[in-house]
Motif scaffolding. Structure first.
Motif: not given
Length: 304
Positions: A2-8, A35-39, A144-152, A77-80
């Protein structure tokens, strides 16, 4: 995946792009909270965008109770990653080592560890520094930072559901008196949204257990083609739900999330069905097909 990204954005606000598309699961609120909890950026200053193929490059379905586990983890992950890059910019502005710079979540500001009062850098300052850097490189602004997460692997939520019913043996009418549930969905970010999904699942479960049945005549013509003919519960048929949550985080994603959306539909149906059978067991009834309608109860009592 699944895709996610965060842009400032230039004003210090944030934009989330998510490949998941909500239709009632509360993704707007949940992703903004993540996002709020991390930023430290307030929820009201965080946009969440989905379903726009011009700017969201890819995404999967919203189903199988996968959203928080997959899309939520991608957003986290994108937020981090964005926080890590922002700390580097803040360190340059503070003329300090990046290892000495911390993000004060409560105030949404970067400062040198142990010296928050000396000088602090906000997210808008970081955005301005990025704009100046890219202006020198004759490049358009983007941060902007992006992430694709698959999981274990898959996660396994679990729970216990109990129902209390009263059955009128003269008419077969069933009165649902009480439902008590306990669900473990791993880490709980927003209890209101989680319990709301349990409530919705229970409503669907009660419909399947007691009312909803598609009927055909001998020639295969549907007899329940409209809501005049098809039974389903209203709020008047619902008891107050006593729903409870426990938290045992999943090891399959960094947030510890498990699924929850379908838990109410899975646990609610057999709980209600078994309660009705239990109420009639002393009269010789051992099984009732779904939905457990008054007619089926009456027929079962007549033949017991």
């Amino acid at each position: 995946t699944e895709y996610g990204s965060l842009e400032l954005l230039p004003d210090g606000s944030l934009k989330v792009l998510t490949g998941s598309s909500p239709y009632g699961q509360g993704h707007y609120t949940t992703w903004a909270m993540l996002v709020s909890e991390r930023t430290g950026v307030p929820v009201e200053a965080i946009q969440v965008v989905h379903g726009d193929t011009d700017i969201v490059p890819r995404g999967g379905i919203t189903g199988g109770s996968r959203s928080a586990q997959k899309a939520g983890s991608a957003v986290a992950e994108a937020t981090d990653a964005l926080v890590t890059e922002a700390r580097q910019l803040a360190a340059d502005l503070l003329e300090a080592s990046v290892d000495d710079v911390v993000l004060d979540i409560e105030n949404a500001r970067f400062h040198v560890a142990g010296a928050p009062a000396v000088r602090a850098i906000g997210w808008a300052d970081v955005a301005e520094a990025q704009m100046n850097r890219q202006a020198e490189a004759d490049d358009g602004y983007a941060f902007k930072c992006e992430s694709d997460f698959a999981g274990e692997g898959p996660t396994v939520p679990y729970g216990v559901y109990a129902a209390v019913v009263e059955v009128d043996t003269e008419t077969g009418e069933i009165e649902l008196r009480k439902i008590v549930t306990v669900d473990d969905a791993g880490t709980i970010l927003n209890p209101m949204i989680v319990l709301g999904q349990v409530h919705g699942g229970l409503g669907q479960a009660l419909g399947q257990a007691l009312y909803e049945h598609f009927v055909y005549d001998d020639d295969g013509n549907p007899l329940t083609g409209t809501f005049f003919d098809y039974g389903f519960p209203s709020a008047a048929e619902m008891p107050s739900f006593d729903c409870n949550l426990t938290e045992n985080p999943s090891p399959q994603n960094p947030l510890g999330f498990k699924g929850i959306a379908e838990s109410g539909t899975i646990g609610g149906v057999p709980a209600v069905q078994n309660a009705v059978v239990d109420a009639l067991a002393h009269l010789g009834v051992r099984h009732l097909d779904l939905p457990v309608t008054p007619l089926r109860v009456w027929d079962a009592l007549s033949g017991a």
